[in-house]
Structures are given as structure tokens and as C-alpha cells.
Design a protein around this motif. Structure first.
Motif, mmCIF file in Angstrom:
data_model
loop_
_atom_site.group_PDB
_atom_site.id
_atom_site.type_symbol
_atom_site.label_atom_id
_atom_site.label_comp_id
_atom_site.label_asym_id
_atom_site.label_seq_id
_atom_site.Cartn_x
_atom_site.Cartn_y
_atom_site.Cartn_z
ATOM 1 N N ASN A 180 0.775 -1.271 -0.189
ATOM 2 C CA ASN A 180 -0.049 0.115 0.256
ATOM 3 C C ASN A 180 0.868 1.255 -0.092
ATOM 4 O OD1 ASN A 180 -1.774 2.192 1.144
ATOM 5 N ND2 ASN A 180 -3.206 0.817 1.628
ATOM 6 N N THR A 234 0.367 4.066 0.925
ATOM 7 C CA THR A 234 0.384 4.834 2.421
ATOM 8 C C THR A 234 1.534 4.358 3.397
ATOM 9 O OG1 THR A 234 -1.301 3.727 3.453
ATOM 10 C CG2 THR A 234 -1.897 5.637 2.160
ATOM 11 N N LYS A 269 -1.166 11.414 5.061
ATOM 12 C CA LYS A 269 -0.809 10.756 6.279
ATOM 13 C C LYS A 269 -1.717 11.181 7.646
ATOM 14 C CE LYS A 269 3.817 9.094 5.499
ATOM 15 N NZ LYS A 269 5.231 9.080 5.973
ATOM 16 N N ASN A 319 -5.174 9.575 7.396
ATOM 17 C CA ASN A 319 -5.422 8.206 7.459
ATOM 18 C C ASN A 319 -5.100 7.965 9.064
ATOM 19 O OD1 ASN A 319 -5.231 5.499 7.473
ATOM 20 N ND2 ASN A 319 -4.049 5.341 5.388
ATOM 21 N N LYS A 320 -6.065 7.737 9.623
ATOM 22 C CA LYS A 320 -6.255 7.467 11.230
ATOM 23 C C LYS A 320 -6.011 6.130 11.347
ATOM 24 C CE LYS A 320 -7.532 11.983 11.981
ATOM 25 N NZ LYS A 320 -8.940 11.960 12.641
ATOM 26 N N GLU A 321 -6.269 5.027 10.709
ATOM 27 C CA GLU A 321 -5.694 3.889 10.834
ATOM 28 C C GLU A 321 -4.330 3.534 10.954
ATOM 29 O OE1 GLU A 321 -7.666 1.078 8.101
ATOM 30 O OE2 GLU A 321 -9.894 1.923 8.689
ATOM 31 N N VAL A 322 -3.472 4.116 10.265
ATOM 32 C CA VAL A 322 -2.288 4.017 10.075
ATOM 33 C C VAL A 322 -1.511 5.080 10.790
ATOM 34 C CG1 VAL A 322 -0.215 3.871 8.601
ATOM 35 C CG2 VAL A 322 -2.416 3.118 7.960
ATOM 36 N N TRP A 323 -1.885 6.390 10.992
ATOM 37 C CA TRP A 323 -1.333 7.518 11.766
ATOM 38 C C TRP A 323 -2.391 7.835 12.746
ATOM 39 C CZ3 TRP A 323 -0.260 6.685 6.609
ATOM 40 C CH2 TRP A 323 1.116 6.414 6.398
ATOM 41 N N PRO A 324 -2.744 7.228 13.659
ATOM 42 C CA PRO A 324 -3.913 7.829 14.509
ATOM 43 C C PRO A 324 -3.788 9.108 15.140
ATOM 44 C CG PRO A 324 -2.755 6.144 15.756
ATOM 45 C CD PRO A 324 -2.161 6.051 14.197
ATOM 46 N N ASP A 331 3.732 8.904 16.738
ATOM 47 C CA ASP A 331 3.486 7.969 15.496
ATOM 48 C C ASP A 331 4.462 7.561 14.743
ATOM 49 O OD1 ASP A 331 0.497 8.187 16.177
ATOM 50 O OD2 ASP A 331 -0.035 9.226 14.274
ATOM 51 N N GLY A 362 3.860 4.168 9.893
ATOM 52 C CA GLY A 362 2.899 3.643 10.136
ATOM 53 C C GLY A 362 2.749 2.894 11.344
ATOM 54 N N VAL A 363 1.704 2.385 12.063
ATOM 55 C CA VAL A 363 1.623 1.765 13.182
ATOM 56 C C VAL A 363 2.539 0.629 13.186
ATOM 57 C CG1 VAL A 363 0.032 0.515 14.675
ATOM 58 C CG2 VAL A 363 -0.903 2.463 13.803
#
Length: 567
Positions: free
Chosen positions: A69, A71, A440, A443-448, A554, A558-559
Motif C-alpha cells: 500500500n 501509504t 498521512k 489516514n487515522k488507521e495508520v497514523w492515529p 506516531d 505507520g503503526v
């Protein structure tokens, strides 16, 4: 005899066995320690990383060919080049000129100058070549720019009007971290009083002294610190005139005796700039290993990740992004169009034997080609990715033999001139923060936490402990709406890249030179150029505050990737 035996054997008495065992263990342990230190010293002294990226090629190959992906991929918007891996030679930078050096030199000519005052004429124009005027201008410059170290002053020349002089100098910011020199030239207004004493009443803006830009033939040397290091041509000098014209073929006979290497086809085109460099430097490294001239295509395809159209764009010039003058002076390269024109001309003459050795398998190593005597080795790449990537040539056994010559590739000095101009307008006295938002932040799932951590209120709270109130703060960001940062203006003098767009607009030197380079067609200041300049200005800040680690917890990729990024 029995007495001597008893003495020698005394060490093996029961009461001594424990002490002897401890001594033996200690000696063995110390020997192992010494041996370990010796092995470590040998490894440390002989170790050389394969490439400045300090990663095995398989990891970099995996990164370049990743189909994950978008992102989640690493931020590769701006590539590192040779200057980024050069250690700042402190010997080259140690001997800078200070005001005491100029004053000591001035005292040597004081008596002569005092004598000249007796016959002065206040109506005569300022003599810019006068030694007193020269020293006065140097002192005024050193006194005004306190965050600068000066290494050379050129002789002043007449500016415009009867009381102006232009002077150039080579310098470096006092807290500079990059291994480079810079050149500036400014216009001075020099006034003469009733008793003919002179004083500097004004110093122009960055690069205002155009008459001092180019050193004239037979011009006398200016002022350098005695015993200081002379020109170090291994270091970039930003601000000098750029000569990136194509290298010329000297003659038919010289061309015929040359040996050449060319890469044709492949899947590297229109990829990221990181991908391009990894492949290009493989080709250049093989050419150097084989002692051949690299025939290179100066036209690039700019990846859609850098373009305003969102499409791959052909027709870009290598010289827009990299320092071709340095490359052609430090390595043996030839433009592809020139090469094929000369090749075709000589092939028509049947008496000229120009032989071609074709290689269509990247697994044919450079070592196997070392004995080839043909004029041209052509590596032809197919259409199946990733086996048609140029950098595959430098993998496997070739990795320990072919070294990518990073030191030969520098960033475009035209772009670095824009960086220097921005930093100079800020007097090289500013702090910088990189604020990454855009995709980024959404995109809250990857960088909350990224969006909240880079909001104006969060930034003010975080920066208050990092940047003094009232400081000039350069903000490098991908946030499209710059008014988003307006709340920061209450505490800082904020600056953005687009505050300096006059440096690349239609009236700029960059626009004029790139248009000429591009056959009279204007060149867009594209996304890669913007990111490159933005990053370099950020890196020259006295304080550099990054988005990840400094502004948010973060992970950059990503997470769950923080530990992987540091490994």
C-alpha cells in the motif's frame, strides 16, 4: 636432587591447587579478552560499508520493488546524493578570516594611505581598487554577517555610479553541517567625507553585486588568510557560474580508441528518483570498474509522484536535478545522442572497425566482461520486471566488486543556489520545523495521532519548549493551505517555501538558465524540485524539528513500524 624435586613439585600440593586453578583461569580469560580486542580492532579498521545507504542491497531492492500500500511505503520524495555522505573536513573549514586578520593587514598600509589624504579630492569617484576601500568593505562585511565564516574575498570592482563597488566572497554558515562552500557577491555604497576618509553606508541584498560575480582574466587575487587551505575542488561551491554543457568528442581518432559502456531499455524509467539513482550509479560503477566511458541518456522521465499533472512526464533533463558539471569533470561520461551520432558517422567509413559486444542477461557479471576488447559493451534489458532493472547487474557476486560512486553525484547547483538565497535572506539565523500532514494525517488507521499532534494548538504547545519566541521559523510542509499555520505567527516569524517564489518565477536567474538549457522552452518548478529545496532549507536551520519523534509519537511508516525503521 630429591630436595630440588620437592621444591619443583611443591606447586602441586593439595593446598595450592585452588590458587593455581584460579590463576590459570585468569590467564586464559585475559588471553581471550586480548584476542577478542585484536579481532575487533582488525574488523573496525578494515570494514567498509558497501554503499552510503548502509543497507545490504537485498533490503534496498525489496524497498524499491515493493508493491505494498502506497501509504505505508517509506518517504522517498528527496534522494540523498554525494554531498550528504561527505564528512565536513574540519581542516578545510578551520582557517576562516576574522576581523583581526583584516585589521592587521590594514595596518601595513596605513602610512601610505595617510599620505594620500593630503592631496584628496572629495569630488573624485570612489576607487574600488584602492586597498583602503577593499579592507573597509571586508571589515564591514565581517561585522554585519556575524553568523558567517569567511574564507576568501575577491578584489572589489566598480559597481554602478561613482560611489558603489561590488565584491564577492566565499563563505560558510558558522553552524553549517554540510560539506560545502558558498559564494555571494553584493553591491556596497561607499561614502567619502570632507577629509576624504571613506566609510561603507550600505550593503546590498544577496547577489546584488553582479559585476563581481565572474572573476576577470588576469585579475589579482583578493584576500585569504595566510596559511589557510587553498581551493578544495572536492567540495561543492554554491553560487559559482554553472557550466554543464555537454562534453565534446575531441576527434574521430580519440573516439575510435575509446572504450564505452551503454545500458539500453529496462523498466527503470518513470520510477522514483531513489530507484533511478540506485540503477544509474550501478551503471556508472560498472563503467568505472571496466575502465570505460559511460554513455548516458540525459533525458529523464519524472515519476507521477512528483508531477502536478499526476502523470509520468517525459522530456526532463538530468541537469535540472543533478550537478552534471561535477560529474563530467570527475568521471568519464558521454551524452547518448552525441555518442550515437559519432558512432554512426564512423561506421559508415568501412575502414573504421567499431565492434559491439551485446549482453542481454543481467546475470553476466562485470567480472566476466573485464577481458572484452570491443569498442562498445551494450547491456540490453528486456520488458519483464524486476529482472529488467539496471541495478540487478550490481547484485550477487558483483556487489563486492562494483562500488556505486556516490561521491560523483551532487545535487543541482541551480537548486542549491535557491536554497542558499533563502537561507541568506534569513541571514542563516533561523530554526526549522518539518510538518508532515496531507494523506498521512487523514489516514487515522495508520497514523492515529498525526492530525491532532500537528494542529496549530498542538504545535504551539510543543514548540514553546523547543523554539524561542520571536525566532524566525522556517516551516517545511506538505500542507496545501498555508493559512492553517496562521496561529503560529503570534509567537514566531514564520516562513514558507512559497514566500520565495520569486527565486524561480519568470524573472529569476533559475528560470532563465533552465529555459536556455531546455532549448528555449520554460521549465516547471516541479514537485521534486520543491521538495528538494524545502528539505535543504530545513536542514540548514540552527534547530531542526522533525514531525516524527519531535511532534508526534506516531511511527513515520505507520503503526508498528517504529522499531523496524531503526533496524
Amino acid at each position: 636432587m630429591f630436595g630440588r624435586s620437592a621444591i619443583r613439585g611443591g606447586g602441586f600440593r593439595a593446598e595450592n591447587l585452588g590458587q593455581n586453578a584460579l590463576t590459570l583461569i585468569g590467564n586464559i580469560g585475559f588471553s581471550l579478552f586480548v584476542f577478542g580486542v585484536l579481532i575487533f580492532t582488525i574488523i573496525a579498521a578494515t570494514y567498509e560499508p558497501e554503499d552510503p545507504l548502509f543497507h545490504p542491497s537485498d533490503k534496498i531492492t525489496t524497498f524499491l520493488t515493493s508493491t505494498s500500500n502506497a501509504t505505508l511505503r517509506s518517504d522517498d520524495s528527496v534522494v540523498k546524493t554525494g554531498e550528504d555522505f561527505m564528512l565536513a573536513n574540519q581542516t578545510a573549514f578551520a582557517e576562516f578570516i576574522n576581523i583581526n586578520d583584516v585589521e592587521a593587514s590594514t595596518n601595513e598600509t596605513t602610512s601610505e594611505e595617510e599620505g594620500n589624504k593630503l592631496e584628496c579630492d572629495v569630488n573624485t569617484p570612489i576607487d574600488c581598487k584602492d586597498q583602503q576601500v577593499f579592507h573597509l568593505m571586508m571589515r564591514a562585511t565581517i561585522d554585519k554577517f556575524k553568523d558567517i565564516h569567511f574564507y576568501k574575498f575577491g578584489k572589489p570592482v566598480t559597481g554602478e555610479g561613482v560611489n558603489s563597488c561590488d565584491m564577492a566572497w566565499r563563505y560558510r554558515p558558522r553552524d553549517g553541517k554540510s560539506a560545502a562552500f558558498y559564494k555571494d557577491y553584493r553591491r556596497f555604497v561607499v561614502a567619502k567625507s570632507e577629509n576624504c576618509s571613506v566609510s561603507v553606508v550600505g550593503i546590498g541584498e544577496y547577489h546584488s553585486g553582479l559585476n563581481a560575480r565572474k572573476r576577470k582574466k588576469n585579475q589579482k587575487a583578493g584576500f585569504e588568510k595566510t596559511g589557510g587551505k587553498k581551493d578544495d575542488f572536492s567540495l561543492p561551491v554554491v553560487g559559482e557560474l554553472v557550466n554543464d554543457s555537454l562534453p565534446m568528442v575531441e576527434s574521430d581518432s580519440v573516439f575510435k580508441t575509446g572504450k564505452y559502456l551503454v545500458y539500453v531499455g529496462g523498466g527503470d524509467r518513470c520510477k522514483s528518483m531513489n530507484h533511478f539513482l540506485w540503477s544509474f550509479l550501478c551503471a556508472l560503477g560498472e563503467a568505472q570498474y571496466l575502465n570505460r566511458t559511460l554513455v548516458m541518456d540525459l533525458t529523464l522521465c519524472l515519476s507521477s509522484i512528483y508531477t502536478s499533472s499526476g502523470q509520468n512526464e517525459e522530456g526532463k533533463d538530468f541537469r535540472f536535478y543533478f550537478d552534471f558539471e561535477h560529474l563530467k569533470e570527475a568521471a568519464s561520461v558521454l551524452d547518448e545522442a552525441q555518442f550515437w551520432a559519432q558512432w554512426g558517422k564512423l561506421r559508415k567509413k568501412r575502414r573504421n572497425r567499431l565492434n559491439l559486444h551485446l549482453v542481454e542477461d543481467f546475470r553476466v557479471t562485470p567480472m566476466k566482461l573485464a577481458a572484452v576488447k570491443d569498442t562498445l559493451i551494450m547491456r540490453k534489458f528486456g520488458s519483464v520486471e524486476p529482472d529488467n532493472y539496471w541495478y540487478r547487474v550490481c547484485e550477487g557476486d558483483a556487489e563486492s566488486v562494483v562500488k556505486r560512486p556516490w561521491h560523483l553525484l551532487w545535487k543541482s547547483r541551480r537548486l542549491m543556489e535557491i536554497v542558499s538565497a533563502i537561507a541568506s535572506r534569513l541571514n542563516w539565523d533561523y530554526d526549522a520545523v518539518h510538518i508532515e500532514r496531507g494523506e498521512k494525517a487523514r489516514n487515522k488507521e495508520v497514523w492515529p495521532n498525526l492530525e491532532a499532534d500537528t494542529s496549530p494548538s498542538a504545535l504551539l504547545s510543543t514548540l514553546q519548549d523547543k523554539v524561542e519566541e520571536g525566532r524566525h521559523l522556517y516551516i517545511a510542509t506538505n500542507e496545501g493551505e498555508l493559512s492553517f499555520f496562521n496561529p503560529l505567527k503570534d509567537k514566531y516569524a514564520t516562513h514558507f517555501l512559497y514566500d520565495y517564489k520569486d527565486l524561480w518565477d519568470e524573472s529569476s536567474e533559475w528560470y532563465s538558465e533552465t529555459t536556455k538549457l531546455n532549448g528555449g522552452n520554460p521549465v516547471e518548478f516541479d514537485g521534486y524540485m520543491r521538495a528538494s529545496v524545502d528539505t535543504e532549507v530545513f536542514l540548514r536551520g540552527k534547530k531542526q524539528i522533525e514531525t516524527f519523534n519531535d511532534l508526534t509519537n506516531d511511527c513515520k511508516d505507520g503503526v508498528g513500524t517504529c522499531n523496524a525503521a531503526t533496524s
